[in-house]
Design a protein around this motif. Structure first.
Motif, PDB file in Angstrom:
ATOM      1  N   ILE A 225      33.476   1.260  29.215  1.00  0.00           N
ATOM      2  CA  ILE A 225      33.832   2.674  29.056  1.00  0.00           C
ATOM      3  C   ILE A 225      35.159   2.793  28.329  1.00  0.00           C
ATOM      4  CG2 ILE A 225      34.458   4.772  30.289  1.00  0.00           C
ATOM      5  CD1 ILE A 225      32.448   4.015  32.433  1.00  0.00           C
ATOM      6  N   ASP A 226      36.187   2.112  28.825  1.00  0.00           N
ATOM      7  CA  ASP A 226      37.508   2.172  28.176  1.00  0.00           C
ATOM      8  C   ASP A 226      37.481   1.507  26.808  1.00  0.00           C
ATOM      9  OD1 ASP A 226      38.601   3.552  30.305  1.00  0.00           O
ATOM     10  OD2 ASP A 226      39.273   1.733  31.333  1.00  0.00           O
ATOM     11  N   LEU A 227      36.753   0.391  26.692  1.00  0.00           N
ATOM     12  CA  LEU A 227      36.709  -0.306  25.408  1.00  0.00           C
ATOM     13  C   LEU A 227      36.017   0.532  24.344  1.00  0.00           C
ATOM     14  CD1 LEU A 227      35.838  -3.929  26.601  1.00  0.00           C
ATOM     15  CD2 LEU A 227      38.071  -3.005  25.970  1.00  0.00           C
ATOM     16  N   SER A 228      34.950   1.200  24.712  1.00  0.00           N
ATOM     17  CA  SER A 228      34.240   2.028  23.731  1.00  0.00           C
ATOM     18  C   SER A 228      35.089   3.230  23.318  1.00  0.00           C
ATOM     19  CB  SER A 228      32.904   2.497  24.306  1.00  0.00           C
ATOM     20  OG  SER A 228      33.096   3.270  25.479  1.00  0.00           O
ATOM     21  N   ARG A 229      35.863   3.770  24.235  1.00  0.00           N
ATOM     22  CA  ARG A 229      36.761   4.866  23.875  1.00  0.00           C
ATOM     23  C   ARG A 229      37.848   4.388  22.920  1.00  0.00           C
ATOM     24  NH1 ARG A 229      37.357   7.493  29.970  1.00  0.00           N
ATOM     25  NH2 ARG A 229      35.326   8.577  29.982  1.00  0.00           N
ATOM     26  N   ALA A 230      38.378   3.198  23.179  1.00  0.00           N
ATOM     27  CA  ALA A 230      39.381   2.636  22.269  1.00  0.00           C
ATOM     28  C   ALA A 230      38.781   2.371  20.896  1.00  0.00           C
ATOM     29  CB  ALA A 230      39.954   1.342  22.861  1.00  0.00           C
ATOM     30  N   ALA A 231      37.547   1.875  20.870  1.00  0.00           N
ATOM     31  CA  ALA A 231      36.886   1.635  19.585  1.00  0.00           C
ATOM     32  C   ALA A 231      36.645   2.937  18.843  1.00  0.00           C
ATOM     33  CB  ALA A 231      35.572   0.901  19.807  1.00  0.00           C
ATOM     34  N   ALA A 232      36.250   3.994  19.551  1.00  0.00           N
ATOM     35  CA  ALA A 232      36.022   5.285  18.905  1.00  0.00           C
ATOM     36  C   ALA A 232      37.313   5.848  18.345  1.00  0.00           C
ATOM     37  CB  ALA A 232      35.406   6.262  19.908  1.00  0.00           C
ATOM     38  N   ASP A 233      38.416   5.683  19.069  1.00  0.00           N
ATOM     39  CA  ASP A 233      39.709   6.180  18.576  1.00  0.00           C
ATOM     40  C   ASP A 233      40.130   5.421  17.322  1.00  0.00           C
ATOM     41  OD1 ASP A 233      42.211   7.811  19.019  1.00  0.00           O
ATOM     42  OD2 ASP A 233      43.069   5.779  19.137  1.00  0.00           O
ATOM     43  N   ALA A 234      39.941   4.108  17.317  1.00  0.00           N
ATOM     44  CA  ALA A 234      40.289   3.313  16.132  1.00  0.00           C
ATOM     45  C   ALA A 234      39.403   3.683  14.950  1.00  0.00           C
ATOM     46  CB  ALA A 234      40.167   1.825  16.442  1.00  0.00           C
ATOM     47  N   ALA A 235      38.107   3.886  15.185  1.00  0.00           N
ATOM     48  CA  ALA A 235      37.196   4.275  14.111  1.00  0.00           C
ATOM     49  C   ALA A 235      37.551   5.647  13.554  1.00  0.00           C
ATOM     50  CB  ALA A 235      35.757   4.263  14.614  1.00  0.00           C
ATOM     51  N   ARG A 236      37.994   6.539  14.441  1.00  0.00           N
ATOM     52  CA  ARG A 236      38.390   7.872  13.958  1.00  0.00           C
ATOM     53  C   ARG A 236      39.605   7.785  13.042  1.00  0.00           C
ATOM     54  NH1 ARG A 236      42.361  10.839  15.335  1.00  0.00           N
ATOM     55  NH2 ARG A 236      42.795   9.553  17.175  1.00  0.00           N
ATOM     56  N   ARG A 237      40.616   7.019  13.457  1.00  0.00           N
ATOM     57  CA  ARG A 237      41.820   6.889  12.643  1.00  0.00           C
ATOM     58  C   ARG A 237      41.520   6.192  11.311  1.00  0.00           C
ATOM     59  NH1 ARG A 237      45.295   3.604  15.208  1.00  0.00           N
ATOM     60  NH2 ARG A 237      44.043   3.207  17.074  1.00  0.00           N
TER      61      ARG A 237
END
Length: 316
Positions: A225-237
């Motif tokens: 859950i936390d890892l996928s959120r971190a990945a989504a934030d990095a992909a957004r940036r």
């Protein structure tokens, strides 16, 4: 705009138009799949198939699953998680309906085996009782025979006949030889008991494997859950950087589409991560036969007390 200022070629405009058409097609397909899933859900609930219903987002703070946070201390390291899996496996073995059915069958077979063994020395008893009573006499020939000289001369005394008669009988039998039938019955009952015990052991292994597998998957999906959120934030940036670079002519349309696709996929994974964990955790509850989500607060507290005691008793 890029085409007008000479930074882009007409092919880029056509590429964007193609991509927009493809994305719109994907939206239409997704809407159809959503409607099909809604009808399937309505069928399971025995509701009108075309009846609409609204869904709502959920996360780990939802009251229905807020208790999951209580489980984190029991799974936040390798040793604690191993002991926690052992506890849940023990709960599953105690609650599994499959094992309860085998337990009842084994108890019944044990009683039958004891019966076949007792047949060697315990006789078979039969008790029989019979009562006969004349409630009434009437009609021709039923007059009182007392004082009839002709019958008295024959020695009959009908006046002494009792209208009530009874008998009791008790018979015991113990066959000496039955051609080995009793031995065969005992052997067959013993083999049947062994079969049930063997199958129960195999089912117990499957139940334990199911629980431990579900726990490993739930543990992984919880961390994801936390890892996928971190990945989504990095992909957004990253998408924002590529988009700005494309606007300045420093990136190609393919770079933008790749970054956009990666961002959308990462966002979808982050949105599904919570639901993936909920599904995995429901499989854990199904495997153990312990549904924390439907327990009363008192029963849940009792479960955690037993879990704490188990953890303390199994410390290294």
């Amino acid at each position: 705009m890029r085409e007008r200022i000479g930074a882009g070629r007409p092919a880029e405009v056509l590429r964007w138009e193609s991509q927009i058409a493809i994305d719109r097609q994907a939206v239409i397909d997704a809407s159809a799949e959503r409607n099909v899933a809604e009808m399937e859900f309505n069928r399971l609930l025995n509701r009108p198939l075309e009846e609409r219903f609204a869904t709502e987002e959920t996360d780990l703070t939802d009251p229905e699953i807020a208790f999951v946070a209580q489980l984190y201390p029991y799974a936040n390291n390798q040793w604690a998680f191993k002991v926690f899996r052992s506890f849940m496996s023990a709960e599953a073995l105690a609650n599994a309906p499959e094992l309860r059915a085998f337990n009842e069958a084994i108890d019944a077979q044990n009683r039958f085996l004891s019966s076949t063994r007792r047949a060697f020395w315990l006789p078979t008893f039969a008790f029989q009782a019979d009562v006969t009573s004349v409630l009434s006499r009437g009609g021709a020939g039923s007059a009182d025979f007392e004082g009839n000289p002709a019958l008295d001369s024959l020695g009959f005394a009908f006046s002494d006949v009792d209208d009530l008669s009874w008998s009791l009988g008790l018979v015991g039998s113990l066959p000496v030889f039955e051609g080995g039938k009793r031995i065969a019955d005992t052997n067959q009952a013993s083999r049947e008991l062994e079969r049930l015990q063997f199958e129960r052991g195999a089912v117990a292994e499957r139940v334990e494997q199911r629980v431990r597998t579900a726990l490993h998957r739930a543990g992984a999906s919880y961390v994801n859950i936390d890892l996928s959120r971190a990945a989504a934030d990095a992909a957004r940036r990253n998408f924002e950087l590529v988009r700005d670079a494309y606007a300045e002519g420093a990136a190609t349309i393919l770079d933008v589409l790749d970054a956009q696709n990666a961002f959308l996929v990462a966002e979808l994974a982050a949105a599904n991560a919570v639901y993936d964990f909920i599904i995995d955790f429901m499989n854990v509850q199904r495997g153990t036969g312990v549904f924390l989500s439907t327990m009363t607060p008192e029963d849940r507290e009792d479960l955690f007390r037993r879990l704490d005691r188990f953890m303390s008793e199994n410390q290294l």
